[in-house]
Design an enzyme around this catalytic site. Structure first.
Site, PDB file in Angstrom:
ATOM      1  N   GLY A  74     -22.550 -10.312 -35.199  1.00  0.00           N
ATOM      2  CA  GLY A  74     -21.571 -10.780 -34.776  1.00  0.00           C
ATOM      3  C   GLY A  74     -19.788 -11.108 -33.734  1.00  0.00           C
ATOM      4  N   SER A  75     -20.220 -12.453 -34.300  1.00  0.00           N
ATOM      5  CA  SER A  75     -19.483 -13.517 -33.455  1.00  0.00           C
ATOM      6  C   SER A  75     -18.248 -13.969 -34.640  1.00  0.00           C
ATOM      7  CB  SER A  75     -20.486 -14.304 -33.050  1.00  0.00           C
ATOM      8  OG  SER A  75     -20.710 -14.789 -33.835  1.00  0.00           O
TER       9      SER A  75
ATOM     10  N   ASN B  33     -24.907  -7.769 -29.860  1.00  0.00           N
ATOM     11  CA  ASN B  33     -23.470  -7.675 -30.489  1.00  0.00           C
ATOM     12  C   ASN B  33     -22.395  -6.728 -31.652  1.00  0.00           C
ATOM     13  OD1 ASN B  33     -20.219  -7.415 -29.327  1.00  0.00           O
ATOM     14  ND2 ASN B  33     -20.510  -9.085 -31.437  1.00  0.00           N
TER      15      ASN B  33
ATOM     16  N   SER C 270     -21.232   1.167 -25.159  1.00  0.00           N
ATOM     17  CA  SER C 270     -20.000   1.581 -25.525  1.00  0.00           C
ATOM     18  C   SER C 270     -19.456   2.769 -24.831  1.00  0.00           C
ATOM     19  CB  SER C 270     -19.713   2.172 -27.084  1.00  0.00           C
ATOM     20  OG  SER C 270     -18.072   2.868 -26.689  1.00  0.00           O
TER      21      SER C 270
ATOM     22  N   TYR D  38     -20.924   7.437 -34.253  1.00  0.00           N
ATOM     23  CA  TYR D  38     -20.814   5.973 -33.006  1.00  0.00           C
ATOM     24  C   TYR D  38     -22.087   5.735 -31.055  1.00  0.00           C
ATOM     25  CZ  TYR D  38     -18.398   2.018 -30.541  1.00  0.00           C
ATOM     26  OH  TYR D  38     -18.320   0.954 -29.702  1.00  0.00           O
ATOM     27  N   SER D  39     -21.552   7.136 -30.945  1.00  0.00           N
ATOM     28  CA  SER D  39     -21.914   7.227 -29.745  1.00  0.00           C
ATOM     29  C   SER D  39     -23.307   8.129 -30.151  1.00  0.00           C
ATOM     30  CB  SER D  39     -21.422   8.717 -29.491  1.00  0.00           C
ATOM     31  OG  SER D  39     -19.858   9.405 -29.309  1.00  0.00           O
TER      32      SER D  39
ATOM     33  N   LYS E 169     -24.841   4.775 -29.761  1.00  0.00           N
ATOM     34  CA  LYS E 169     -24.681   3.532 -28.237  1.00  0.00           C
ATOM     35  C   LYS E 169     -25.057   4.296 -27.061  1.00  0.00           C
ATOM     36  CE  LYS E 169     -21.408  -0.072 -30.017  1.00  0.00           C
ATOM     37  NZ  LYS E 169     -22.017  -0.804 -30.294  1.00  0.00           N
TER      38      LYS E 169
ATOM     39  N   ILE F 153     -10.974  -2.254 -25.952  1.00  0.00           N
ATOM     40  CA  ILE F 153     -10.929  -3.806 -25.316  1.00  0.00           C
ATOM     41  C   ILE F 153     -10.333  -4.077 -27.169  1.00  0.00           C
ATOM     42  CG2 ILE F 153     -12.347  -5.750 -25.319  1.00  0.00           C
ATOM     43  CD1 ILE F 153     -12.773  -4.071 -23.450  1.00  0.00           C
TER      44      ILE F 153
HETATM   45  N1  LIG Z   1     -13.274  -3.200 -29.422  1.00  0.00           N
HETATM   46  C1  LIG Z   1     -13.261  -2.057 -28.541  1.00  0.00           C
HETATM   47  O1  LIG Z   1     -12.555  -1.778 -27.922  1.00  0.00           O
HETATM   48  C2  LIG Z   1     -14.951  -1.677 -27.633  1.00  0.00           C
HETATM   49  C3  LIG Z   1     -15.399  -1.093 -26.787  1.00  0.00           C
HETATM   50  C4  LIG Z   1     -16.607  -0.518 -27.009  1.00  0.00           C
HETATM   51  C5  LIG Z   1     -17.762  -1.320 -27.858  1.00  0.00           C
HETATM   52  N2  LIG Z   1     -17.229  -1.662 -28.569  1.00  0.00           N
HETATM   53  C6  LIG Z   1     -18.215  -2.935 -29.170  1.00  0.00           C
HETATM   54  O2  LIG Z   1     -18.272  -4.262 -28.983  1.00  0.00           O
HETATM   55  C7  LIG Z   1     -18.803  -4.922 -30.575  1.00  0.00           C
HETATM   56  C8  LIG Z   1     -18.185  -5.858 -30.843  1.00  0.00           C
HETATM   57  O3  LIG Z   1     -16.479  -4.843 -30.960  1.00  0.00           O
HETATM   58  P1  LIG Z   1     -15.504  -5.460 -31.632  1.00  0.00           P
HETATM   59  O4  LIG Z   1     -14.233  -4.979 -31.383  1.00  0.00           O
HETATM   60  O5  LIG Z   1     -15.303  -6.870 -31.775  1.00  0.00           O
HETATM   61  O6  LIG Z   1     -15.142  -5.055 -33.394  1.00  0.00           O
HETATM   62  P2  LIG Z   1     -15.322  -6.165 -34.442  1.00  0.00           P
HETATM   63  O7  LIG Z   1     -14.466  -5.192 -35.487  1.00  0.00           O
HETATM   64  O8  LIG Z   1     -13.621  -6.855 -33.540  1.00  0.00           O
HETATM   65  O9  LIG Z   1     -16.195  -7.518 -34.558  1.00  0.00           O
HETATM   66  C9  LIG Z   1     -17.239  -7.233 -35.283  1.00  0.00           C
HETATM   67  C10 LIG Z   1     -18.421  -7.821 -35.529  1.00  0.00           C
HETATM   68  O10 LIG Z   1     -19.249  -7.907 -36.271  1.00  0.00           O
HETATM   69  C11 LIG Z   1     -19.944  -8.178 -37.330  1.00  0.00           C
HETATM   70  N3  LIG Z   1     -20.139  -6.989 -38.118  1.00  0.00           N
HETATM   71  C12 LIG Z   1     -20.412  -6.163 -38.317  1.00  0.00           C
HETATM   72  N4  LIG Z   1     -21.271  -5.282 -38.951  1.00  0.00           N
HETATM   73  C13 LIG Z   1     -22.405  -6.169 -39.209  1.00  0.00           C
HETATM   74  C14 LIG Z   1     -23.472  -6.414 -39.991  1.00  0.00           C
HETATM   75  N5  LIG Z   1     -24.254  -5.397 -40.772  1.00  0.00           N
HETATM   76  N6  LIG Z   1     -24.222  -7.403 -39.793  1.00  0.00           N
HETATM   77  C15 LIG Z   1     -23.529  -8.514 -39.322  1.00  0.00           C
HETATM   78  N7  LIG Z   1     -22.253  -9.052 -38.623  1.00  0.00           N
HETATM   79  C16 LIG Z   1     -21.358  -7.480 -38.486  1.00  0.00           C
HETATM   80  C17 LIG Z   1     -18.213  -7.861 -37.887  1.00  0.00           C
HETATM   81  O11 LIG Z   1     -17.867  -8.908 -39.326  1.00  0.00           O
HETATM   82  C18 LIG Z   1     -17.510  -8.789 -37.462  1.00  0.00           C
HETATM   83  O12 LIG Z   1     -17.230 -10.345 -36.875  1.00  0.00           O
HETATM   84  C19 LIG Z   1     -19.049  -3.374 -31.482  1.00  0.00           C
HETATM   85  O13 LIG Z   1     -20.917  -3.513 -31.026  1.00  0.00           O
HETATM   86  C20 LIG Z   1     -18.394  -2.620 -30.664  1.00  0.00           C
HETATM   87  O14 LIG Z   1     -18.931  -1.191 -30.916  1.00  0.00           O
HETATM   88  C21 LIG Z   1     -16.059  -2.188 -28.946  1.00  0.00           C
END
Ligand SMILES: NC(=O)c1ccc[n+]([C@@H]2O[C@H](COP(=O)([O-])OP(=O)(O)OC[C@H]3O[C@@H](n4cnc5c(N)ncnc54)[C@H](O)[C@@H]3O)[C@@H](O)[C@H]2O)c1
Length: 239
Positions: free
Chosen positions: A9-10, A83, A135, A147-148, A151, A180
């Site tokens: 997910g990068s 991620n 999360s 989601y909960s 996670k 975030i």
């Molecule tokens: N943003 C927040 O506040 C927050 C808080 C707690 C946890 N998180 C967790 O952090 C991680 C990243 O979140 P983010 O906010 O950067 O999200 P985002 O949506 O900005 O980015 C997620 C990335 O994951 C990729 N992705 C999604 N599904 C995929 C799949 N099946 N295969 C491959 N790639 C996939 C997307 O294309 C994207 O590039 C997630 O696991 C999210 O649950 C985020």
């Protein structure tokens, strides 16, 4: 051993910041995302640091992961950052099976689908660093039954792997972000965002770099006595 780290997910958000931070620390980075823009993102990172490659893969599918990672030398894998994640927030009484299924498959099944490809080689190497992104919602949050659940599953998965794999020099930890700023949370209405900030003792929304900093710490070779922990990156927030 070449120190290569898989970051799922990068293409954007937290995963992208993690990839960038680890690339700047001279690890080799394999950026994985289902968005094919990840190939270009990796090229950009590579032009800056000379050590990144991109793989397009849907980590919610075991078969896709097996295929995507079959071409790489698994013995070179130093660490994994699980991620990739999505959310489909809705009150449980209105939640569809599709919303449940998509989140569980992406946020929880992906842990198995990706990690399982590398556990044999890490055991052989007698070394590995696994960091899973959970999360603060793992503890339960209105509108996030899917989601909960995923996670919270990530935490059980993390603690079990820490117990099973510690004797092979493999650590497994969870990073637990609070609120975030990323494209995922940018969709949130301003009013809800303000309510969140009220609950955060350090009065600001976190950044993707704050999370990358925690991952970088757990990835270090000398973080070898830290395993099975939940490292919260939430400015002290408790949901
Ligand atoms: N943003 C927040 O506040 C927050 C808080 C707690 C946890 N998180 C967790 O952090 C991680 C990243 O979140 P983010 O906010 O950067 O999200 P985002 O949506 O900005 O980015 C997620 C990335 O994951 C990729 N992705 C999604 N599904 C995929 C799949 N099946 N295969 C491959 N790639 C996939 C997307 O294309 C994207 O590039 C997630 O696991 C999210 O649950 C985020």
């Amino acid at each position: 051993m070449t120190k290569k780290i898989i970051v799922t997910g990068s293409n954007r958000g937290i995963g992208h910041s993690i990839a960038e931070r680890l690339a700047s620390e001279k690890y080799g980075i394999i950026m994985v995302d289902y968005d094919n823009k990840v190939i270009n993102s990796a090229k950009t990172l590579n032009s800056e640091y000379g050590n990144a490659e991109g793989i397009q893969c849907d980590v919610s599918s075991y078969e896709a992961c097996e295929n995507a990672f079959s071409g790489i030398d698994k013995r070179e894998i130093y660490g994994i950052v699980n991620n990739a994640g999505i959310n489909r927030d809705v009150l449980f009484r209105n939640m569809t099976y599709e919303q449940w299924d998509a989140v569980i498959k992406t946020d929880l099944y992906s842990m198995f689908n990706v990690t399982r490809q590398f556990t044999d080689s890490m055991i052989e190497n007698k070394f590995g660093r696994i960091v899973n992104i959970s999360s603060a919602s793992w503890n339960g949050n209105v509108g996030q039954a899917n989601y909960s659940s995923a996670k919270a599953g990530v935490i059980g998965f993390t603690k079990t792997l820490a117990r099973e794999l510690g004797k092979y020099g493999i650590t497994c930890n969870a990073v637990v972000p609070g609120f975030i700023k990323t494209p995922m949370t940018d969709q949130m209405p301003e009013k809800i965002r303000e309510k969140f900030i009220e609950k955060i003792p350090i009065k600001r929304i976190g950044t993707a770099e704050d999370v990358a900093n925690a991952v970088s710490f757990l990835m270090k070779p000398d973080s070898d006595y830290i395993s099975g922990i939940l490292l919260e990156v939430g400015g002290g927030m408790i949901l």
